[in-house]
Design an enzyme around this catalytic site. Structure first.
Site, PDB file in Angstrom:
ATOM      1  N   GLU A  68      -3.344 -27.693  -3.198  1.00 21.18           N
ATOM      2  CA  GLU A  68      -2.622 -28.891  -2.628  1.00 21.18           C
ATOM      3  C   GLU A  68      -1.432 -29.425  -3.564  1.00 21.18           C
ATOM      4  O   GLU A  68      -0.387 -29.712  -3.029  1.00 21.18           O
ATOM      5  CB  GLU A  68      -3.425 -30.463  -2.795  1.00 21.18           C
ATOM      6  CG  GLU A  68      -2.900 -31.677  -2.235  1.00 21.18           C
ATOM      7  CD  GLU A  68      -2.587 -31.402  -0.763  1.00 21.18           C
ATOM      8  OE1 GLU A  68      -3.532 -31.598  -0.092  1.00 21.18           O
ATOM      9  OE2 GLU A  68      -1.410 -31.644  -0.436  1.00 21.18           O
ATOM     10  N   LYS A 111       2.774 -22.328  -6.736  1.00 20.30           N
ATOM     11  CA  LYS A 111       3.559 -21.774  -5.379  1.00 20.30           C
ATOM     12  C   LYS A 111       3.713 -20.393  -5.141  1.00 20.30           C
ATOM     13  O   LYS A 111       3.564 -19.716  -4.408  1.00 20.30           O
ATOM     14  CB  LYS A 111       4.281 -22.824  -4.964  1.00 20.30           C
ATOM     15  CG  LYS A 111       5.561 -22.884  -6.111  1.00 20.30           C
ATOM     16  CD  LYS A 111       5.853 -24.184  -6.661  1.00 20.30           C
ATOM     17  CE  LYS A 111       6.607 -24.245  -7.686  1.00 20.30           C
ATOM     18  NZ  LYS A 111       6.731 -25.504  -8.679  1.00 20.30           N
ATOM     19  N   GLY A 137       6.637 -33.158 -11.270  1.00 20.21           N
ATOM     20  CA  GLY A 137       6.315 -34.062 -12.356  1.00 20.21           C
ATOM     21  C   GLY A 137       5.091 -33.912 -13.074  1.00 20.21           C
ATOM     22  O   GLY A 137       4.077 -33.634 -12.269  1.00 20.21           O
ATOM     23  N   GLY A 139      15.441 -33.356 -18.150  1.00 26.20           N
ATOM     24  CA  GLY A 139      14.133 -32.610 -18.097  1.00 26.20           C
ATOM     25  C   GLY A 139      13.621 -31.873 -16.992  1.00 26.20           C
ATOM     26  O   GLY A 139      12.688 -31.601 -16.791  1.00 26.20           O
ATOM     27  N   GLU A 199      15.019 -26.573 -15.209  1.00 23.88           N
ATOM     28  CA  GLU A 199      14.599 -25.576 -16.161  1.00 23.88           C
ATOM     29  C   GLU A 199      15.684 -25.157 -17.337  1.00 23.88           C
ATOM     30  O   GLU A 199      16.621 -25.332 -16.783  1.00 23.88           O
ATOM     31  CB  GLU A 199      13.899 -24.368 -15.871  1.00 23.88           C
ATOM     32  CG  GLU A 199      12.615 -24.973 -14.775  1.00 23.88           C
ATOM     33  CD  GLU A 199      11.245 -24.887 -15.705  1.00 23.88           C
ATOM     34  OE1 GLU A 199      11.373 -24.356 -16.765  1.00 23.88           O
ATOM     35  OE2 GLU A 199      10.442 -25.560 -15.106  1.00 23.88           O
ATOM     36  N   GLY A 201       4.372 -31.367  -4.786  1.00 23.61           N
ATOM     37  CA  GLY A 201       3.685 -31.951  -6.124  1.00 23.61           C
ATOM     38  C   GLY A 201       2.840 -33.122  -5.841  1.00 23.61           C
ATOM     39  O   GLY A 201       1.539 -32.806  -5.320  1.00 23.61           O
ATOM     40  N   LYS A 223       7.592 -22.610  -1.140  1.00 24.91           N
ATOM     41  CA  LYS A 223       6.936 -23.854  -0.593  1.00 24.91           C
ATOM     42  C   LYS A 223       6.966 -23.956   1.126  1.00 24.91           C
ATOM     43  O   LYS A 223       5.870 -24.084   1.634  1.00 24.91           O
ATOM     44  CB  LYS A 223       7.560 -25.088  -1.057  1.00 24.91           C
ATOM     45  CG  LYS A 223       7.308 -25.391  -2.697  1.00 24.91           C
ATOM     46  CD  LYS A 223       8.175 -26.508  -3.049  1.00 24.91           C
ATOM     47  CE  LYS A 223       7.766 -26.715  -4.614  1.00 24.91           C
ATOM     48  NZ  LYS A 223       8.628 -27.602  -5.288  1.00 24.91           N
ATOM     49  N   ILE A 262       2.522 -35.355  -3.512  1.00 27.83           N
ATOM     50  CA  ILE A 262       2.280 -35.748  -2.199  1.00 27.83           C
ATOM     51  C   ILE A 262       1.225 -34.993  -1.238  1.00 27.83           C
ATOM     52  O   ILE A 262       1.270 -34.021  -1.240  1.00 27.83           O
ATOM     53  CB  ILE A 262       3.756 -35.421  -1.409  1.00 27.83           C
ATOM     54  CG1 ILE A 262       4.825 -35.776  -2.132  1.00 27.83           C
ATOM     55  CG2 ILE A 262       3.628 -35.971   0.285  1.00 27.83           C
ATOM     56  CD1 ILE A 262       6.276 -35.640  -1.511  1.00 27.83           C
TER      57      ILE A 262
END
Ligand code: HSE
Length: 402
Positions: free
Chosen positions: A124, A100, A297, A182, A185, A129, A200, A131
């Site tokens: 995409e 992104k 994810g 997790g 970061e 992610g 985004k 979606i």
């Protein structure tokens, strides 16, 4: 059979290779031919990997191989990723990406280059992610004038705010929890300071409004100023606090910003918790469209990257219609001119608040500070009122139709 290269074997890159492997049958059917990963570019060694024979460390190997017609760039950032993307497109290879930052900063020039070379640049996975967002916006809704697009675009901050809401955690404990799980970061700056959401919403607004919106044009506030006390007051007033990226057309300009908002608990968006994302798009013919799902994810993001690989394979000799024009300062309207009701928390007494703001709705939670919701006014009006001796400890918009 088509051969592709995957640039970067981190979380997303390894997910892409994994999805291409475990779903090879359905992917071959949908692409109308088998897709084989010929190279994985990474400077690290993965001696125990089942794909260890595919690793190369020199990008030239991929660039100079005429068998490679599609490249998946999942390195991230705007350094090597920009260089490799440019050179791949120049060499006539389509590029798909989840990057992104690169799309938000350099999307218009990379799309222009792809057009010149009659190849595709697809992204995409860069927003939401797994979606589906880019295709619904650019294909299914392209008979509409888009009036507004906004959403919960960052899973890490949504996880942190959900933890604060559910468990009364304060910000730093919720951040530690997100790191342990997790999601965040080790350096969480890009998420918690809103930069990830900024990138985004830049991509979404560029697509929705047809001109490049640059990250530096978007006022951005993250969630580090949201306190446990704010969450309790918001809850008492009937709201949850969520970080939104938001873009709205204002005449022939657009207003774009990132900031925490109070969202009425009765609305769908308030139920988007944990690491889930949601994007709301308002079109003049279709009305309001809501898209939600796993915004981050390994496998959800890989799912979107691989879908782009399939699309690129199916359109090796034709262009997918995704592009926007160059941006500019004349595109952007100052978001502080947008009307809103506001949530404020202050040391000032209720009497002082009512004297300056007139009729407001106070939070009834007993607390040392006063929290309340104002009537509808723009950001400049609220600044003027606050100059009359009231210091805002927190100041967030209430999402609504104004
Ligand atoms: N750090 C991002 C998030 C990853 O938490 O949403 C997906 O873009």
């Amino acid at each position: 059979m088509i051969k592709i290269a995957v640039l970067g074997y981190g979380i997303v890159g390894s997910g892409v290779v994994h999805v291409l492997d475990i779903n090879s049958g359905i992917i071959a059917k949908n692409a109308e031919q088998k897709i084989e990963v010929k190279y994985i570019l990474d400077i690290r060694e993965f001696a125990d990997s089942p794909y260890k024979d595919l690793f190369v460390s020199d990008f030239e190997t991929i660039l100079n191989d005429p068998e490679i017609s599609v490249v998946a760039e999942v390195i991230g950032g705007v350094g090597a990723a920009l260089d490799f993307t440019r050179r791949s497109l120049e060499a006539g290879k389509s590029v798909v990406t989840s990057n992104k930052e690169l799309v938000a900063e350099h999307g218009s020039q990379l799309l222009k280059l792809a057009k010149e070379k009659n190849v595709n640049y697809l992204f995409e996975a860069s927003v939401g992610g797994g979606i589906p967002v880019i295709r619904p916006l650019t294909q299914c809704m392209n008979a509409n004038i888009i009036n507004e697009i906004y959403g919960i675009l960052n899973g890490t901050t949504n996880y942190i705010l959900t933890d604060m809401q559910r468990n009364g955690a304060d910000f730093s404990d919720a951040l530690k929890e997100a790191q342990l799980k997790g999601y965040a970061e080790a350096d969480p700056t890009a998420d918690i300071e809103g930069h990830d959401t900024n990138r985004k919403i830049c991509i979404l607004s560029s697509l929705a409004f047809g001109r490049h919106v640059y990250p530096s044009q978007v006022p951005t506030e993250g969630i580090t100023g949201v306190t446990a006390e704010d969450i309790i007051h918001a809850d008492n007033l009937g709201y949850k606090i969520k970080l939104l990226g938001r873009a709205r057309s204002v005449g022939d300009k657009i207003s774009v910003y990132v900031a925490p908002h109070l969202i009425a608990k009765s609305t769908m968006l308030a139920d988007i918790d944990d690491v889930m994302n949601a994007v709301i798009i308002r079109g003049n013919a279709v009305g309001t469209v809501s898209l939600c799902g796993a915004g981050a994810g390994k496998l959800p993001t890989a799912s979107a990257v691989v879908a782009d690989i399939i699309d690129a394979v199916r359109h090796l000799h034709s262009r997918r219609w995704i592009s926007w024009d160059e941006g500019g300062a004349n595109l952007i309207s100052d978001p502080s001119l947008l009307d809103s009701a506001w949530y404020l928390r202050t040391d000032a007494t209720k009497e002082k608040v009512e004297k300056e703001f007139g009729s407001v709705v106070f939070s009834q939670v007993p607390a040392s500070q006063t929290a309340f919701i104002t009537g509808v006014m723009n950001g400049k009006m609220i600044c003027d009122l606050l100059e009359r001796g009231i210091t805002a400890k927190s100041q967030f918009r209430i999402l609504g139709d104004y």
